[in-house]
Scaffold this motif. Structure first.
Motif, PDB file in Angstrom:
ATOM      1  N   THR A   1       0.627  -1.678   0.337  1.00 40.81           N
ATOM      2  CA  THR A   1       0.244   0.014  -0.172  1.00 40.81           C
ATOM      3  C   THR A   1       1.250   1.005   0.265  1.00 40.81           C
ATOM      4  N   THR A   2       2.100   1.165   0.458  1.00 41.27           N
ATOM      5  CA  THR A   2       3.075   2.763   0.629  1.00 41.27           C
ATOM      6  C   THR A   2       3.777   2.645  -0.051  1.00 41.27           C
ATOM      7  N   ARG A   3       4.325   1.520  -0.804  1.00 42.85           N
ATOM      8  CA  ARG A   3       4.709   1.956  -2.400  1.00 42.85           C
ATOM      9  C   ARG A   3       3.575   2.145  -3.288  1.00 42.85           C
ATOM     10  N   LEU A   4       2.493   1.403  -3.264  1.00 42.97           N
ATOM     11  CA  LEU A   4       1.777   1.307  -4.034  1.00 42.97           C
ATOM     12  C   LEU A   4       1.129   3.879  -4.459  1.00 42.97           C
ATOM     13  N   ALA A   5       1.007   3.712  -2.936  1.00 41.04           N
ATOM     14  CA  ALA A   5       0.592   5.490  -2.614  1.00 41.04           C
ATOM     15  C   ALA A   5       1.387   6.054  -2.738  1.00 41.04           C
ATOM     16  N   THR A   6       2.856   6.580  -3.404  1.00 40.02           N
ATOM     17  CA  THR A   6       4.023   6.602  -2.721  1.00 40.02           C
ATOM     18  C   THR A   6       4.025   7.057  -4.308  1.00 40.02           C
ATOM     19  N   ALA A   7       4.075   5.893  -5.151  1.00 36.60           N
ATOM     20  CA  ALA A   7       3.945   5.670  -6.399  1.00 36.60           C
ATOM     21  C   ALA A   7       3.238   6.731  -7.373  1.00 36.60           C
ATOM     22  N   GLY A   8       1.616   6.748  -6.903  1.00 37.58           N
ATOM     23  CA  GLY A   8       0.530   7.233  -7.591  1.00 37.58           C
ATOM     24  C   GLY A   8       0.841   8.581  -7.551  1.00 37.58           C
ATOM     25  N   LEU A   9       1.053   9.076  -6.108  1.00 36.73           N
ATOM     26  CA  LEU A   9       1.146  10.454  -5.628  1.00 36.73           C
ATOM     27  C   LEU A   9       2.805  11.452  -6.374  1.00 36.73           C
ATOM     28  N   ALA A  10       3.626  10.165  -7.128  1.00 40.66           N
ATOM     29  CA  ALA A  10       4.614  11.035  -7.069  1.00 40.66           C
ATOM     30  C   ALA A  10       3.886  10.847  -8.362  1.00 40.66           C
ATOM     31  N   ALA A  11       3.309  10.027  -9.440  1.00 41.19           N
ATOM     32  CA  ALA A  11       3.136  10.175 -10.764  1.00 41.19           C
ATOM     33  C   ALA A  11       1.819  12.161 -10.723  1.00 41.19           C
TER      34      ALA A  11
ATOM     35  N   ALA B   1      -1.286  11.324 -14.528  1.00 43.22           N
ATOM     36  CA  ALA B   1      -2.667  12.076 -14.463  1.00 43.22           C
ATOM     37  C   ALA B   1      -3.577  10.699 -13.669  1.00 43.22           C
ATOM     38  N   VAL B   2      -3.909   9.854 -15.226  1.00 47.43           N
ATOM     39  CA  VAL B   2      -4.121   7.952 -15.020  1.00 47.43           C
ATOM     40  C   VAL B   2      -3.287   7.857 -14.547  1.00 47.43           C
ATOM     41  N   ALA B   3      -2.568   7.106 -14.354  1.00 49.65           N
ATOM     42  CA  ALA B   3      -1.536   5.851 -13.999  1.00 49.65           C
ATOM     43  C   ALA B   3      -1.432   6.496 -12.306  1.00 49.65           C
ATOM     44  N   GLY B   4      -1.224   7.857 -12.040  1.00 47.98           N
ATOM     45  CA  GLY B   4      -1.378   8.174 -10.508  1.00 47.98           C
ATOM     46  C   GLY B   4      -2.992   7.774  -9.844  1.00 47.98           C
ATOM     47  N   LEU B   5      -3.445   8.512 -10.225  1.00 46.14           N
ATOM     48  CA  LEU B   5      -5.172   8.049 -10.129  1.00 46.14           C
ATOM     49  C   LEU B   5      -5.260   6.370  -9.978  1.00 46.14           C
ATOM     50  N   GLY B   6      -4.623   5.297 -11.030  1.00 48.01           N
ATOM     51  CA  GLY B   6      -5.108   4.491 -11.292  1.00 48.01           C
ATOM     52  C   GLY B   6      -4.231   3.630  -9.680  1.00 48.01           C
ATOM     53  N   LEU B   7      -2.612   4.103  -9.569  1.00 47.50           N
ATOM     54  CA  LEU B   7      -1.614   3.602  -8.639  1.00 47.50           C
ATOM     55  C   LEU B   7      -2.978   3.944  -7.140  1.00 47.50           C
ATOM     56  N   LEU B   8      -3.369   5.119  -7.417  1.00 47.92           N
ATOM     57  CA  LEU B   8      -3.780   5.312  -5.787  1.00 47.92           C
ATOM     58  C   LEU B   8      -5.116   5.085  -5.653  1.00 47.92           C
ATOM     59  N   ILE B   9      -5.882   4.715  -6.136  1.00 45.14           N
ATOM     60  CA  ILE B   9      -6.798   3.657  -6.404  1.00 45.14           C
ATOM     61  C   ILE B   9      -6.274   1.765  -5.422  1.00 45.14           C
ATOM     62  N   ALA B  10      -5.444   2.353  -6.552  1.00 40.02           N
ATOM     63  CA  ALA B  10      -4.945   0.214  -6.296  1.00 40.02           C
ATOM     64  C   ALA B  10      -4.208   0.086  -4.621  1.00 40.02           C
ATOM     65  N   ALA B  11      -4.008   1.397  -4.135  1.00 43.02           N
ATOM     66  CA  ALA B  11      -3.280   1.498  -2.888  1.00 43.02           C
ATOM     67  C   ALA B  11      -4.372   0.710  -1.744  1.00 43.02           C
ATOM     68  N   VAL B  12      -5.648   1.727  -2.363  1.00 45.59           N
ATOM     69  CA  VAL B  12      -6.914   2.207  -1.353  1.00 45.59           C
ATOM     70  C   VAL B  12      -7.018   0.283  -1.315  1.00 45.59           C
ATOM     71  N   LEU B  13      -7.499  -0.195  -2.397  1.00 38.31           N
ATOM     72  CA  LEU B  13      -7.962  -1.103  -1.992  1.00 38.31           C
ATOM     73  C   LEU B  13      -7.483  -2.167  -1.913  1.00 38.31           C
ATOM     74  N   THR B  14      -5.970  -1.966  -2.169  1.00 44.55           N
ATOM     75  CA  THR B  14      -4.323  -3.348  -1.426  1.00 44.55           C
ATOM     76  C   THR B  14      -4.659  -3.658   0.033  1.00 44.55           C
ATOM     77  N   ARG B  15      -5.330  -4.879   0.627  1.00 43.99           N
ATOM     78  CA  ARG B  15      -5.240  -5.038   1.969  1.00 43.99           C
ATOM     79  C   ARG B  15      -4.104  -6.337   2.148  1.00 43.99           C
ATOM     80  N   SER B  16      -3.890  -5.827   3.521  1.00 46.24           N
ATOM     81  CA  SER B  16      -3.126  -7.108   3.668  1.00 46.24           C
ATOM     82  C   SER B  16      -4.388  -8.341   4.422  1.00 46.24           C
TER      83      SER B  16
END
Length: 116
Positions: free
Chosen positions: A34-44, A85-100
């Motif tokens: 989740t941390t990696r996906l959110a960081t990558a999404g926000l960076a994009a 923008a599309v990649a960043g939004l997609g990565l943020l959605i993936a980060a929210v949906l990723t669960r441990s």
């Protein structure tokens, strides 16, 4: 004078930077994926915003210089910022949906009653 056009993107710039700071501050409490996906999404999203701000500042200078240069630069800018923008939004959605995996408790989870 041309820099005022970029001010319209300032709230997005602030939100992306604040989001990156918050995600990095909570990195130990969040699952690593989740941390990696959110960081990558926000960076994009941040890169897209900075590119858009740069375009808004450079636009008047390109129009004055040569219209064919403007057309080429506009196409490149559009593909770049839209893709980021599309990649960043997609990565943020993936980060929210990723669960441990849920933590196992001392008792088994209740089962729904059999309906048959």
């Amino acid at each position: 004078m041309y820099f005022f056009a970029a001010v319209t993107s300032l709230p997005m710039l602030i939100a992306c930077v604040a989001g990156l700071v918050l995600v990095r501050a909570r990195a130990r409490a969040l699952p690593p994926r989740t941390t990696r996906l959110a960081t990558a999404g926000l960076a994009a999203l941040l890169a897209s915003t900075v590119a858009s701000m740069g375009w808004q500042v450079a636009l008047p200078f390109l129009i004055r210089k040569d219209m064919s240069l403007y057309t080429m630069a506009a196409g490149v800018q559009w593909v770049l910022t839209a893709g980021l923008a599309v990649a960043g939004l997609g990565l943020l959605i993936a980060a929210v949906l990723t669960r441990s995996a849920p933590a196992a408790g001392p008792y088994p989870a209740p089962q729904p009653p059999f309906i048959g």
